[in-house]
Design a protein around this motif. Structure first.
Motif, PDB file in Angstrom:
ATOM      1  N   ARG A 103      50.332  36.909  44.013  1.00 15.53           N
ATOM      2  CA  ARG A 103      49.436  37.920  44.573  1.00 15.53           C
ATOM      3  C   ARG A 103      47.993  37.622  44.160  1.00 15.53           C
ATOM      4  O   ARG A 103      47.068  37.775  44.954  1.00 15.53           O
ATOM      5  CB  ARG A 103      49.823  39.320  44.099  1.00 15.53           C
ATOM      6  N   ALA A 104      47.814  37.237  42.893  1.00 14.60           N
ATOM      7  CA  ALA A 104      46.469  37.061  42.352  1.00 14.60           C
ATOM      8  C   ALA A 104      45.645  36.050  43.137  1.00 14.60           C
ATOM      9  O   ALA A 104      44.435  36.231  43.315  1.00 14.60           O
ATOM     10  CB  ALA A 104      46.550  36.631  40.884  1.00 14.60           C
ATOM     11  N   GLU A 105      46.278  34.980  43.621  1.00 17.07           N
ATOM     12  CA  GLU A 105      45.524  33.962  44.356  1.00 17.07           C
ATOM     13  C   GLU A 105      45.018  34.460  45.700  1.00 17.07           C
ATOM     14  O   GLU A 105      44.148  33.833  46.307  1.00 17.07           O
ATOM     15  CB  GLU A 105      46.379  32.715  44.539  1.00 17.07           C
ATOM     16  N   LYS A 106      45.531  35.606  46.158  1.00 15.73           N
ATOM     17  CA  LYS A 106      45.108  36.173  47.434  1.00 15.73           C
ATOM     18  C   LYS A 106      44.159  37.364  47.249  1.00 15.73           C
ATOM     19  O   LYS A 106      43.761  37.995  48.230  1.00 15.73           O
ATOM     20  CB  LYS A 106      46.331  36.626  48.237  1.00 15.73           C
ATOM     21  N   ILE A 107      43.824  37.667  46.010  1.00 16.34           N
ATOM     22  CA  ILE A 107      42.985  38.833  45.705  1.00 16.34           C
ATOM     23  C   ILE A 107      41.645  38.371  45.156  1.00 16.34           C
ATOM     24  O   ILE A 107      41.588  37.612  44.189  1.00 16.34           O
ATOM     25  CB  ILE A 107      43.682  39.752  44.688  1.00 16.34           C
ATOM     26  N   GLU A 120      48.016  40.762  28.347  1.00 12.58           N
ATOM     27  CA  GLU A 120      48.851  39.561  28.365  1.00 12.58           C
ATOM     28  C   GLU A 120      50.222  39.810  27.744  1.00 12.58           C
ATOM     29  O   GLU A 120      51.215  39.181  28.127  1.00 12.58           O
ATOM     30  CB  GLU A 120      48.131  38.424  27.642  1.00 12.58           C
ATOM     31  N   ASN A 121      50.282  40.750  26.810  1.00 15.67           N
ATOM     32  CA  ASN A 121      51.566  41.130  26.212  1.00 15.67           C
ATOM     33  C   ASN A 121      52.275  42.223  27.001  1.00 15.67           C
ATOM     34  O   ASN A 121      53.301  42.734  26.563  1.00 15.67           O
ATOM     35  CB  ASN A 121      51.355  41.585  24.762  1.00 15.67           C
ATOM     36  N   ARG A 122      51.679  42.578  28.156  1.00 14.73           N
ATOM     37  CA  ARG A 122      52.256  43.559  29.067  1.00 14.73           C
ATOM     38  C   ARG A 122      52.573  44.895  28.393  1.00 14.73           C
ATOM     39  O   ARG A 122      53.620  45.503  28.610  1.00 14.73           O
ATOM     40  CB  ARG A 122      53.505  42.988  29.755  1.00 14.73           C
ATOM     41  N   LEU A 123      51.642  45.336  27.560  1.00 11.98           N
ATOM     42  CA  LEU A 123      51.808  46.607  26.861  1.00 11.98           C
ATOM     43  C   LEU A 123      51.324  47.787  27.702  1.00 11.98           C
ATOM     44  O   LEU A 123      51.539  48.941  27.336  1.00 11.98           O
ATOM     45  CB  LEU A 123      51.047  46.574  25.528  1.00 11.98           C
ATOM     46  N   VAL A 168      44.962  41.477  36.916  1.00  8.32           N
ATOM     47  CA  VAL A 168      45.469  41.036  38.215  1.00  8.32           C
ATOM     48  C   VAL A 168      46.511  39.926  38.060  1.00  8.32           C
ATOM     49  O   VAL A 168      47.592  39.977  38.634  1.00  8.32           O
ATOM     50  CB  VAL A 168      44.311  40.581  39.129  1.00  8.32           C
ATOM     51  N   SER A 169      46.189  38.913  37.276  1.00  6.96           N
ATOM     52  CA  SER A 169      47.091  37.758  37.168  1.00  6.96           C
ATOM     53  C   SER A 169      48.349  38.068  36.367  1.00  6.96           C
ATOM     54  O   SER A 169      49.452  37.649  36.748  1.00  6.96           O
ATOM     55  CB  SER A 169      46.357  36.574  36.545  1.00  6.96           C
ATOM     56  N   CYS A 170      48.213  38.812  35.262  1.00 12.75           N
ATOM     57  CA  CYS A 170      49.368  39.085  34.401  1.00 12.75           C
ATOM     58  C   CYS A 170      50.286  40.160  34.962  1.00 12.75           C
ATOM     59  O   CYS A 170      51.507  40.059  34.853  1.00 12.75           O
ATOM     60  CB  CYS A 170      48.907  39.491  33.003  1.00 12.75           C
ATOM     61  N   LEU A 171      49.711  41.203  35.537  1.00 11.71           N
ATOM     62  CA  LEU A 171      50.521  42.342  35.963  1.00 11.71           C
ATOM     63  C   LEU A 171      50.907  42.292  37.439  1.00 11.71           C
ATOM     64  O   LEU A 171      51.954  42.817  37.818  1.00 11.71           O
ATOM     65  CB  LEU A 171      49.797  43.654  35.651  1.00 11.71           C
ATOM     66  N   SER A 222      35.296  46.316  40.110  1.00  7.14           N
ATOM     67  CA  SER A 222      35.316  47.045  38.846  1.00  7.14           C
ATOM     68  C   SER A 222      34.038  46.810  38.052  1.00  7.14           C
ATOM     69  O   SER A 222      33.423  45.752  38.128  1.00  7.14           O
ATOM     70  CB  SER A 222      36.523  46.590  38.021  1.00  7.14           C
ATOM     71  N   THR A 223      33.670  47.817  37.231  1.00  2.00           N
ATOM     72  CA  THR A 223      32.548  47.651  36.314  1.00  2.00           C
ATOM     73  C   THR A 223      32.979  46.944  35.038  1.00  2.00           C
ATOM     74  O   THR A 223      32.144  46.577  34.215  1.00  2.00           O
ATOM     75  CB  THR A 223      31.938  49.017  35.939  1.00  2.00           C
ATOM     76  N   SER A 224      34.282  46.738  34.849  1.00  2.00           N
ATOM     77  CA  SER A 224      34.784  46.081  33.639  1.00  2.00           C
ATOM     78  C   SER A 224      34.481  44.585  33.664  1.00  2.00           C
ATOM     79  O   SER A 224      34.194  44.006  34.708  1.00  2.00           O
ATOM     80  CB  SER A 224      36.291  46.295  33.503  1.00  2.00           C
ATOM     81  N   ASN A 225      34.616  43.961  32.493  1.00  2.00           N
ATOM     82  CA  ASN A 225      34.403  42.531  32.352  1.00  2.00           C
ATOM     83  C   ASN A 225      35.312  41.749  33.288  1.00  2.00           C
ATOM     84  O   ASN A 225      36.486  42.072  33.440  1.00  2.00           O
ATOM     85  CB  ASN A 225      34.674  42.145  30.888  1.00  2.00           C
ATOM     86  N   GLU A 226      34.769  40.699  33.904  1.00  2.00           N
ATOM     87  CA  GLU A 226      35.531  39.935  34.897  1.00  2.00           C
ATOM     88  C   GLU A 226      36.795  39.318  34.303  1.00  2.00           C
ATOM     89  O   GLU A 226      37.845  39.286  34.949  1.00  2.00           O
ATOM     90  CB  GLU A 226      34.628  38.848  35.496  1.00  2.00           C
ATOM     91  N   LYS A 227      36.720  38.850  33.073  1.00  2.00           N
ATOM     92  CA  LYS A 227      37.901  38.252  32.441  1.00  2.00           C
ATOM     93  C   LYS A 227      39.003  39.286  32.245  1.00  2.00           C
ATOM     94  O   LYS A 227      40.192  38.987  32.430  1.00  2.00           O
ATOM     95  CB  LYS A 227      37.515  37.620  31.099  1.00  2.00           C
ATOM     96  N   ALA A 228      38.617  40.492  31.859  1.00  2.00           N
ATOM     97  CA  ALA A 228      39.605  41.552  31.661  1.00  2.00           C
ATOM     98  C   ALA A 228      40.267  41.928  32.981  1.00  2.00           C
ATOM     99  O   ALA A 228      41.489  42.119  33.049  1.00  2.00           O
ATOM    100  CB  ALA A 228      38.938  42.774  31.030  1.00  2.00           C
ATOM    101  N   VAL A 229      39.469  42.047  34.038  1.00  2.00           N
ATOM    102  CA  VAL A 229      40.023  42.394  35.350  1.00  2.00           C
ATOM    103  C   VAL A 229      40.939  41.281  35.856  1.00  2.00           C
ATOM    104  O   VAL A 229      42.019  41.532  36.382  1.00  2.00           O
ATOM    105  CB  VAL A 229      38.887  42.675  36.356  1.00  2.00           C
ATOM    106  N   SER A 230      40.515  40.033  35.675  1.00  2.00           N
ATOM    107  CA  SER A 230      41.343  38.899  36.092  1.00  2.00           C
ATOM    108  C   SER A 230      42.665  38.875  35.340  1.00  2.00           C
ATOM    109  O   SER A 230      43.716  38.537  35.912  1.00  2.00           O
ATOM    110  CB  SER A 230      40.594  37.584  35.860  1.00  2.00           C
ATOM    111  N   ALA A 231      42.636  39.257  34.053  1.00  2.00           N
ATOM    112  CA  ALA A 231      43.870  39.308  33.273  1.00  2.00           C
ATOM    113  C   ALA A 231      44.819  40.362  33.812  1.00  2.00           C
ATOM    114  O   ALA A 231      46.032  40.129  33.906  1.00  2.00           O
ATOM    115  CB  ALA A 231      43.541  39.587  31.806  1.00  2.00           C
TER     116      ALA A 231
END
Length: 318
Positions: A216-220, A169-172, A208-211, A197-206
Motif C-alpha cells: 500500500r505504501a508505494e501507492k501512497i 516499528e514495534n507495532r505498539l 504508512v510503511s509499517c502499519l 500531516s504536520t508531523s515529521n515526514e519520517k514519522a508519517v512514513s513509518a
C-alpha cells in the motif's frame, strides 16, 4: 517544571463558511450514528447566527454503504491526516515520546494528558515546543539566542521522532478501524491516496510503511512536516497535495480528526469528513461535511468509498 494548565496564544482558525447568503444543507452523523444535525439556511430577518436543529432518531440508523459507485462520481483523491486518523497516536505515542525526550535531556518538563490536549491546538511538534517554552519559560539548559534555540528545538524534535518511530516499528500502536479497508477500496478504483500531516515526514512514513504495509505504501504519496512553510489550519499542505497529484481541490475528500485540520481542508476548497479521536471529541465540527467516531470495519462500518462519492455529488445540489 510543573505541568500545570497554561493559556497559549493560539493561531486563529479561519472560518470555512461561504460568503454566499445561501447555506447548503449538510448532514452530520455523530458518534454511534445516533444523532442527525441539519444546517438550515439563515433567515433573512436574522443576523449572522445560523439556526441549528437536532433530531433524535433510532439507534438502529446506519449509513448505507456500498462499494459500487460509478467511476465518474468517485473522488479524484482521498487525503488523510495521519495522527488521530490513521492511528490514534497523540496521547500514547507523540506525548510519551516528547516526555521521554525531555527526561533524557533532563529538562524538568512533563506534558500530562490534559496539557498535551491544549498544546495540540498548535500544529507541528517544533512549533508546539516553542510556544510552550515561550509561555512558561525556557529550560536552564536551553540556549539564550533565538537562532540557537531553533537548533535546540530541532534537536529535541529529531530525538522525539526517533523514539516515536520505535513505537510504530514495534507495532505498539494499531491502525484505527476501517482505515485499511477504505484505502483498499480507493486503490482498487484508481482513486489517488495521500497522507497530509504536520508531523515529521519520517514519522508519517513509518506509520504508512509499517502499519499499512509496503504494498500500500508505494501507492501512497506523503506530504508532511516542513514541506510547506505554514502548517494547519493554513490550507497550504492540502493545496500542495492537490497540485502535486494533478487533481482539482473540489474533487478531493479529506479525512481529518481535528478542528485545525478541518479548517485547513475547507480553506483549500475540499470536502471533509471528520473521524473524531480521543483528544478532539469535543471540538467544533460544524463546518464538516460529515462526522463519525471512526471509519469502521464491517459489521460496524460507518462509511465507505461510495459515501465519500455521495458527498461530492451533494456539492452540486442546491
Amino acid at each position: 517544571m510543573a505541568s500545570t494548565a497554561i493559556s497559549l496564544s493560539l493561531p486563529t482558525i479561519p472560518s470555512s463558511s461561504s460568503s454566499s447568503s445561501t447555506v447548503k444543507p449538510k448532514a452530520f452523523i455523530s458518534d454511534h450514528r445516533h444523532l442527525f444535525v441539519a444546517k438550515n439556511s439563515p433567515s433573512s430577518s436574522s443576523s449572522t447566527t445560523t439556526t441549528r436543529r437536532t433530531k433524535q432518531i433510532s439507534t438502529s440508523f446506519k449509513i448505507k454503504c456500498s462499494s459500487s459507485s460509478s467511476s465518474n462520481a468517485l473522488p479524484s483523491a482521498l487525503l488523510f491526516d495521519c495522527d488521530g486518523v490513521l492511528v490514534d497516536t497523540e496521547k500514547d505515542g507523540h506525548r510519551v515520546s516528547f516526555n521521554d525526550t525531555f527526561n533524557e535531556k533532563e529538562l524538568g518538563v512533563t506534558w500530562d494528558v490534559d496539557l498535551y490536549g491544549e498544546l495540540l491546538k498548535i500544529g507541528g511538534g517544533k512549533e508546539r515546543m516553542t510556544a510552550y517554552f515561550n509561555k512558561t519559560g525556557w529550560p536552564d539548559k536551553a540556549p539564550k539566542s533565538e537562532e540557537e534555540r531553533k537548533k535546540f528545538i530541532a534537536s529535541l524534535h529529531k530525538r522525539k521522532t526517533e523514539l516515536f518511530m520505535a513505537l510504530i516499528e514495534n507495532r505498539l500502536l494499531p491502525l484505527r478501524p476501517g482505515v485499511a479497508k477504505l484505502i483498499d477500496q480507493a486503490l482498487e478504483k484508481g482513486v489517488k491516496i495521500a497522507v497530509c500531516s504536520t508531523s515529521n515526514e519520517k514519522a508519517v512514513s513509518a506509520v504508512v510503511s509499517c502499519l499499512l504495509g509496503p504494498e500500500r505504501a508505494e501507492k501512497i504519496q506523503i506530504f508532511a512536516g516542513d514541506v510547506v512553510p505554514r502548517k494547519k489550519p493554513d490550507p497550504a499542505i492540502y493545496t500542495l497535495a492537490a497540485n502535486t497529484l494533478g487533481v482539482e481541490p473540489s474533487s478531493c475528500v479529506v479525512v481529518e480528526d481535528s478542528a485545525i485540520g478541518l479548517a485547513a481542508a475547507k480553506a483549500a476548497g475540499m470536502t471533509c469528513i471528520v473521524t473524531k479521536s480521543g483528544y478532539t471529541d469535543d471540538e467544533d465540527f460544524l463546518n464538516a461535511d460529515a462526522v463519525f467516531d471512526c471509519i469502521g470495519d464491517p459489521p460496524e462500518e460507518r462509511f465507505d468509498l461510495a459515501f465519500c462519492a455521495s458527498l461530492l455529488e451533494k456539492q452540486y445540489v442546491s
